[in-house]
Design a protein around this motif. Sequence first.
Motif, mmCIF file in Angstrom:
data_model
loop_
_atom_site.group_PDB
_atom_site.id
_atom_site.type_symbol
_atom_site.label_atom_id
_atom_site.label_comp_id
_atom_site.label_asym_id
_atom_site.label_seq_id
_atom_site.Cartn_x
_atom_site.Cartn_y
_atom_site.Cartn_z
ATOM 1 N N ASP A 65 0.922 -1.277 -0.112
ATOM 2 C CA ASP A 65 0.041 0.012 -0.142
ATOM 3 C C ASP A 65 0.622 1.162 -0.079
ATOM 4 O O ASP A 65 0.386 2.316 0.095
ATOM 5 N N ARG A 66 2.143 1.314 0.099
ATOM 6 C CA ARG A 66 3.010 2.313 -0.158
ATOM 7 C C ARG A 66 4.050 2.188 -1.309
ATOM 8 O O ARG A 66 4.581 1.232 -1.192
ATOM 9 N N ARG A 67 4.003 3.037 -2.322
ATOM 10 C CA ARG A 67 4.926 3.190 -3.395
ATOM 11 C C ARG A 67 6.224 3.686 -2.914
ATOM 12 O O ARG A 67 6.699 4.947 -3.382
ATOM 13 N N VAL A 90 11.993 7.128 -1.013
ATOM 14 C CA VAL A 90 11.360 8.255 -1.666
ATOM 15 C C VAL A 90 10.164 7.723 -2.024
ATOM 16 O O VAL A 90 10.141 6.444 -2.398
ATOM 17 N N GLN A 91 9.062 8.216 -1.825
ATOM 18 C CA GLN A 91 7.831 7.819 -2.081
ATOM 19 C C GLN A 91 7.098 8.735 -2.987
ATOM 20 O O GLN A 91 7.358 9.674 -3.177
ATOM 21 N N TRP A 92 6.467 7.850 -4.052
ATOM 22 C CA TRP A 92 5.846 8.322 -5.168
ATOM 23 C C TRP A 92 4.382 8.217 -5.104
ATOM 24 O O TRP A 92 3.725 6.916 -5.257
ATOM 25 N N ALA A 101 -5.387 3.963 4.319
ATOM 26 C CA ALA A 101 -5.015 4.206 5.924
ATOM 27 C C ALA A 101 -4.417 2.911 6.534
ATOM 28 O O ALA A 101 -4.698 1.802 6.197
ATOM 29 N N HIS A 102 -3.537 3.296 7.241
ATOM 30 C CA HIS A 102 -3.018 1.932 8.139
ATOM 31 C C HIS A 102 -2.356 2.662 9.209
ATOM 32 O O HIS A 102 -2.020 4.062 9.277
ATOM 33 N N ARG A 103 -1.914 1.792 10.296
ATOM 34 C CA ARG A 103 -1.134 2.420 11.465
ATOM 35 C C ARG A 103 -0.114 1.308 11.933
ATOM 36 O O ARG A 103 -0.050 0.123 11.640
ATOM 37 N N HIS A 104 0.958 1.790 12.538
ATOM 38 C CA HIS A 104 2.139 1.026 13.007
ATOM 39 C C HIS A 104 2.801 1.653 13.981
ATOM 40 O O HIS A 104 2.854 2.997 14.241
ATOM 41 N N SER A 105 3.495 0.789 14.948
ATOM 42 C CA SER A 105 4.306 1.257 15.994
ATOM 43 C C SER A 105 5.410 2.004 15.651
ATOM 44 O O SER A 105 6.223 2.689 16.380
ATOM 45 N N VAL A 109 8.441 10.307 9.952
ATOM 46 C CA VAL A 109 8.478 11.682 9.394
ATOM 47 C C VAL A 109 8.590 11.765 7.771
ATOM 48 O O VAL A 109 8.903 10.850 7.126
ATOM 49 N N ARG A 110 8.186 12.879 7.210
ATOM 50 C CA ARG A 110 8.065 12.950 5.646
ATOM 51 C C ARG A 110 8.498 14.365 5.423
ATOM 52 O O ARG A 110 8.409 15.517 6.176
ATOM 53 N N PHE A 111 9.313 14.690 4.363
ATOM 54 C CA PHE A 111 9.711 15.953 3.890
ATOM 55 C C PHE A 111 9.398 15.985 2.398
ATOM 56 O O PHE A 111 10.061 14.935 1.589
ATOM 57 N N TRP A 142 -3.365 6.507 12.826
ATOM 58 C CA TRP A 142 -3.634 5.915 11.404
ATOM 59 C C TRP A 142 -3.218 7.104 10.451
ATOM 60 O O TRP A 142 -3.225 8.215 11.018
ATOM 61 N N HIS A 143 -2.870 6.640 9.238
ATOM 62 C CA HIS A 143 -2.339 7.680 8.334
ATOM 63 C C HIS A 143 -2.839 7.027 6.916
ATOM 64 O O HIS A 143 -2.509 5.860 6.668
ATOM 65 N N ASP A 144 -3.311 8.088 6.288
ATOM 66 C CA ASP A 144 -3.493 7.706 4.825
ATOM 67 C C ASP A 144 -3.010 8.937 4.040
ATOM 68 O O ASP A 144 -3.013 10.177 4.617
ATOM 69 N N HIS A 145 -2.385 8.904 2.938
ATOM 70 C CA HIS A 145 -1.960 10.216 2.005
ATOM 71 C C HIS A 145 -2.515 9.992 0.709
ATOM 72 O O HIS A 145 -3.021 8.899 0.066
ATOM 73 N N GLY A 146 -2.345 11.211 0.138
ATOM 74 C CA GLY A 146 -3.137 11.308 -1.196
ATOM 75 C C GLY A 146 -2.512 12.398 -2.111
ATOM 76 O O GLY A 146 -1.816 13.168 -1.389
HETATM 77 C C1 1HN Z 1 4.696 3.564 5.771
HETATM 78 O O1 1HN Z 1 3.628 3.537 6.397
HETATM 79 C C2 1HN Z 1 4.857 4.608 5.159
HETATM 80 O O2 1HN Z 1 2.846 5.567 5.640
HETATM 81 C C3 1HN Z 1 6.172 5.137 4.396
HETATM 82 O O3 1HN Z 1 4.024 6.384 3.817
HETATM 83 C C4 1HN Z 1 7.299 3.977 4.557
HETATM 84 C C5 1HN Z 1 8.312 2.008 5.500
HETATM 85 C C6 1HN Z 1 8.060 0.773 6.213
HETATM 86 C C7 1HN Z 1 6.732 0.426 6.677
HETATM 87 C C8 1HN Z 1 6.055 1.492 6.780
HETATM 88 C C9 1HN Z 1 3.914 5.554 4.701
HETATM 89 C C10 1HN Z 1 7.121 2.796 5.172
HETATM 90 C C11 1HN Z 1 5.874 2.729 5.795
#
Ligand code: 1HN
Length: 366
Positions: A65-67, A90-92, A101-105, A109-111, A142-146
Amino acid sequence: MIEPEFERLYEDMGRNHIQPLWRAESSVMPSEPAPKTIPWIWKWSQLSSLARRSGELVTLSRGGDRRALGLANPGLGGFPYATATLWAAVQWLNGGEVAPAHRHSAQAVRFMIDGEGAYSTVQGDKVYLERGDFAINPPWHWHDHGSEGDGPAIWMDGLDVPLNNYLDAVFFEQGTKDVQEVTRVVDGSVLKYGLGQLRPAWEAPCQEYSPLCTYKWTATEQALNNLAKVSASPFDDVAIEFTNPHTGRPVMNTMTAWVQMLRPGIHTKAHRQVNSAVYHVFEGRGATIIAGVRFDWEQGDIFVIPSWAYHEHVNASKSERAILFSIQDTPVLVALGKYREEALATNGGHQETKEVFDAERTLAHR
Ligand code: 1HN
C-alpha cells in the motif's frame, strides 16, 4: 596451535551455545564504533527515474500500500535500511491516488520534495503538504496520504523501522477504509500550534511527540534566514532542528530532523558523533567529505553519514545557497546515555580527502 583440552573445552561450549568472551572481545567490544552502515549516496537522477517508472507500473493496493523506494545501505546485508536504525525512502504517488490508511508502531517523518495538492491525514487530522514541508507521524496513529493534484506527489520518508524491528516492538494494522474520515479542521495542527511559542491555554503540553503535525517550509526558510543574521555552527553552518513547541525537544522519541543552510563559499569543520543520519539535498550542490571520501551531491540526492565518521560540508558556489534536510537517530543515543561528539583536532579541523566516492570501487573493496 590450540592444545587439545582447550579445543575440547571450546567445542563443548559451542555445543552448549556458549561463547567465551576472551576469544571474541574485539568483535563484541571494539575500542570505538565499527558501524556496518557505510557512507553512501543515492543520486536523484536514479531515484527519480526509478520512482517514476514504479509510478507507471506498480498499483497501490492493500498489502502493497505504499509506493516507497527503500534505500538499502550496502553495508547492511541486504536489508532495506539506510542506517542501522533508520529507514529512508522516496515515496511516489500519482495524481489522484491514495495510499490507504494503516497504522504502525514505527514512527515516521516526511519531507516534501515535490507535488501539488498532496495531503496526509494523521489520526483524522488532514494537512496539505507543499515542497519543503516537514510532517510527523507519531507511532500507532492512523495515516493515509493522497495527491489531489494532477501530477505526482513525491516525498522522503524517514522511519525508525530498523530500530523498531531490532527491539521486537513491531505492530502493524490496516485500516478498514482507504481514506480516514477527516475529524478535525483541515490544517488544524498548523493553525493551533504553528507559531510555536504560544499554545492553547487549556491543553496540557504534549510530551511524547510534537503536537504540530506539519512544519511549513515558509516558516523553516524564515528561521534559516533569521538565524544566518545571528550565528552559525562551525560544523553545520546555519542548522536548525525541528522541535516539539511544548517541550523544546525533538519532534519524536527515536528520530530528530534538521534543516541546514550552507551559505555560499562555506566549508565547515569536521566532527563526528555517535549517531547516524540520512541527508536529502533539498537545494543546491556541494560536497560532504565523510571519513576522508568526498561525496559530491546535487539537488535530490540522498546520502548517509554513519556513526563516528568524521564529516564536513562544502558549498563551493559563490552565489547559491545549499539546503540539506536530514533525519538523525540522536534522541535514542542521548536518552540511553550513549551520545558523544568530537571535533577533528588536526589539520585545522579538516580531513585529508583521500578519494572521490565511486560506488563500484567502494563495493569492490569490501
Ligand atoms: C509507511 O507506512 C509509509 O505511511 C512509508 O507512507 C514508508 C516504510 C516501512 C513501513 C511502513 C507511509 C514505510 C511505511
